[in-house]
Structure formats: structure tokens, C-alpha cells
Design a protein around this motif. Structure first.
Motif, mmCIF file in Angstrom:
data_model
loop_
_atom_site.group_PDB
_atom_site.id
_atom_site.type_symbol
_atom_site.label_atom_id
_atom_site.label_comp_id
_atom_site.label_asym_id
_atom_site.label_seq_id
_atom_site.Cartn_x
_atom_site.Cartn_y
_atom_site.Cartn_z
ATOM 1 N N LEU A 21 22.990 19.349 64.978
ATOM 2 C CA LEU A 21 22.925 20.350 66.042
ATOM 3 C C LEU A 21 22.708 21.743 65.453
ATOM 4 C CD1 LEU A 21 23.143 21.221 68.992
ATOM 5 C CD2 LEU A 21 25.619 21.361 68.658
ATOM 6 N N THR A 22 23.423 22.067 64.396
ATOM 7 C CA THR A 22 23.261 23.368 63.749
ATOM 8 C C THR A 22 21.849 23.525 63.214
ATOM 9 O OG1 THR A 22 25.589 23.375 63.147
ATOM 10 C CG2 THR A 22 24.168 24.888 61.954
ATOM 11 N N LEU A 23 21.322 22.483 62.611
ATOM 12 C CA LEU A 23 19.960 22.515 62.083
ATOM 13 C C LEU A 23 18.948 22.757 63.196
ATOM 14 C CD1 LEU A 23 18.017 22.104 59.690
ATOM 15 C CD2 LEU A 23 18.097 19.672 60.178
ATOM 16 N N ARG A 24 19.093 22.039 64.310
ATOM 17 C CA ARG A 24 18.174 22.217 65.438
ATOM 18 C C ARG A 24 18.305 23.605 66.062
ATOM 19 N NH1 ARG A 24 20.146 17.320 66.980
ATOM 20 N NH2 ARG A 24 21.088 18.218 68.840
ATOM 21 N N THR A 25 19.513 24.130 66.107
ATOM 22 C CA THR A 25 19.748 25.434 66.720
ATOM 23 C C THR A 25 19.167 26.565 65.885
ATOM 24 O OG1 THR A 25 21.778 24.606 67.712
ATOM 25 C CG2 THR A 25 21.531 26.993 67.592
ATOM 26 N N ASN A 36 6.818 27.590 66.810
ATOM 27 C CA ASN A 36 7.103 27.378 65.392
ATOM 28 C C ASN A 36 7.147 25.915 64.979
ATOM 29 O OD1 ASN A 36 7.368 30.122 64.966
ATOM 30 N ND2 ASN A 36 9.526 30.099 65.517
ATOM 31 N N PHE A 37 6.836 25.011 65.870
ATOM 32 C CA PHE A 37 6.913 23.582 65.569
ATOM 33 C C PHE A 37 6.064 23.242 64.343
ATOM 34 C CE2 PHE A 37 5.384 19.194 66.212
ATOM 35 C CZ PHE A 37 6.607 18.553 66.193
ATOM 36 N N SER A 38 6.662 22.541 63.386
ATOM 37 C CA SER A 38 5.962 22.193 62.145
ATOM 38 C C SER A 38 5.017 21.025 62.370
ATOM 39 C CB SER A 38 6.966 21.812 61.059
ATOM 40 O OG SER A 38 7.720 22.910 60.673
ATOM 41 N N LYS A 39 3.766 21.245 62.064
ATOM 42 C CA LYS A 39 2.784 20.169 62.164
ATOM 43 C C LYS A 39 2.522 19.543 60.806
ATOM 44 C CE LYS A 39 0.580 22.171 66.160
ATOM 45 N NZ LYS A 39 -0.547 22.902 66.677
ATOM 46 N N LYS A 40 2.783 20.294 59.754
ATOM 47 C CA LYS A 40 2.574 19.793 58.404
ATOM 48 C C LYS A 40 3.920 19.465 57.768
ATOM 49 C CE LYS A 40 -1.558 22.524 57.614
ATOM 50 N NZ LYS A 40 -2.140 23.605 56.820
ATOM 51 N N ARG A 41 3.986 18.340 57.103
ATOM 52 C CA ARG A 41 5.231 17.900 56.484
ATOM 53 C C ARG A 41 5.712 18.890 55.423
ATOM 54 N NH1 ARG A 41 6.754 11.887 54.582
ATOM 55 N NH2 ARG A 41 8.834 12.402 53.872
ATOM 56 N N VAL A 48 13.350 23.363 56.143
ATOM 57 C CA VAL A 48 14.658 22.723 55.971
ATOM 58 C C VAL A 48 15.338 23.255 54.711
ATOM 59 C CG1 VAL A 48 15.834 20.532 55.527
ATOM 60 C CG2 VAL A 48 14.047 20.664 57.262
ATOM 61 N N ALA A 49 14.594 23.445 53.633
ATOM 62 C CA ALA A 49 15.159 23.960 52.389
ATOM 63 C C ALA A 49 15.732 25.364 52.585
ATOM 64 C CB ALA A 49 14.107 23.966 51.288
ATOM 65 N N VAL A 50 15.020 26.214 53.329
ATOM 66 C CA VAL A 50 15.515 27.567 53.606
ATOM 67 C C VAL A 50 16.787 27.491 54.441
ATOM 68 C CG1 VAL A 50 15.015 29.695 54.876
ATOM 69 C CG2 VAL A 50 13.303 28.718 53.347
ATOM 70 N N PHE A 55 22.495 28.241 54.859
ATOM 71 C CA PHE A 55 23.713 27.649 55.422
ATOM 72 C C PHE A 55 24.802 27.551 54.357
ATOM 73 C CE2 PHE A 55 26.420 24.112 56.769
ATOM 74 C CZ PHE A 55 26.645 24.410 58.097
ATOM 75 N N ASN A 56 24.424 27.181 53.132
ATOM 76 C CA ASN A 56 25.408 26.961 52.074
ATOM 77 C C ASN A 56 25.750 28.193 51.253
ATOM 78 O OD1 ASN A 56 25.889 24.226 52.577
ATOM 79 N ND2 ASN A 56 24.027 23.668 51.510
#
Length: 89
Positions: A21-25, A36-41, A48-50, A55-56
Motif C-alpha cells: 500500500l505504501t509503495l502504491r501510494t 506516470n504509469f511505467s510502460k518500460k520495465r 522502485v529503487a528510488v 523509504f529506508n
């Protein structure tokens, strides 16, 4: 995929669901209806890395008494945005 040596006896579904949920938010790339939807992997992996790094290392968590997860694990300090952007990849 698992990193480290987590205690699987302490792992519960709500922990994984809260992280999702946090990731999606905070990372709108997971929501198809946004611009901003990612079309390229590759772009998705970087987003996700950012998220994981901020987050950490940058985001203070209330449940950790004003610490980041990295600080709670015994490393470092709260990173500023300037520090985060200056780290070599």
C-alpha cells in the motif's frame, strides 16, 4: 525475493500488505490511470529503487521513534535529499 535473514516466524501478511500500500501510494507509477504509469520495465525498476532508498534512508517512521529503518538497523543517519542525489549509482 528475500534479502537478509528475516525471521519468518514473525512475518505476517499485514506487513507485506502495508508495504504494498505504501509503495502504491508514494509511487504513482503503479496506478494505471496516471500519466506516470511505467510502460518500460527498466523505468519501473528505477522508480522502485528510488522508493526503496528514500523509504529506508530518508523517511522518518513514527513507529521507529523518529528514525529511519536504516537507523533502526544500526546504520547511519537521516539522509537529506542532497545526500540521496549525490550517492553514486
Amino acid at each position: 525475493m528475500r534479502f537478509g535473514v528475516p525471521d519468518m516466524d514473525m512475518a505476517i501478511t499485514s506487513h507485506a500488505e502495508r508495504t504494498n500500500l505504501t509503495l502504491r501510494t508514494f509511487t504513482r507509477r503503479f496506478v494505471r490511470c496516471t500519466i506516470n504509469f511505467s510502460k518500460k520495465r527498466e523505468n519501473h525498476k528505477h522508480a522502485v529503487a528510488v522508493f526503496v532508498a528514500t523509504f529506508n534512508f530518508c523517511r522518518v517512521h513514527k513507529l521507529l521513534n523518529g528514525k529511519t529503518p536504516a537507523m533502526a538497523a544500526g546504520t547511519g543517519h537521516i539522509w537529506t535529499v542532497a545526500e540521496f542525489l549525490s550517492v553514486p549509482i
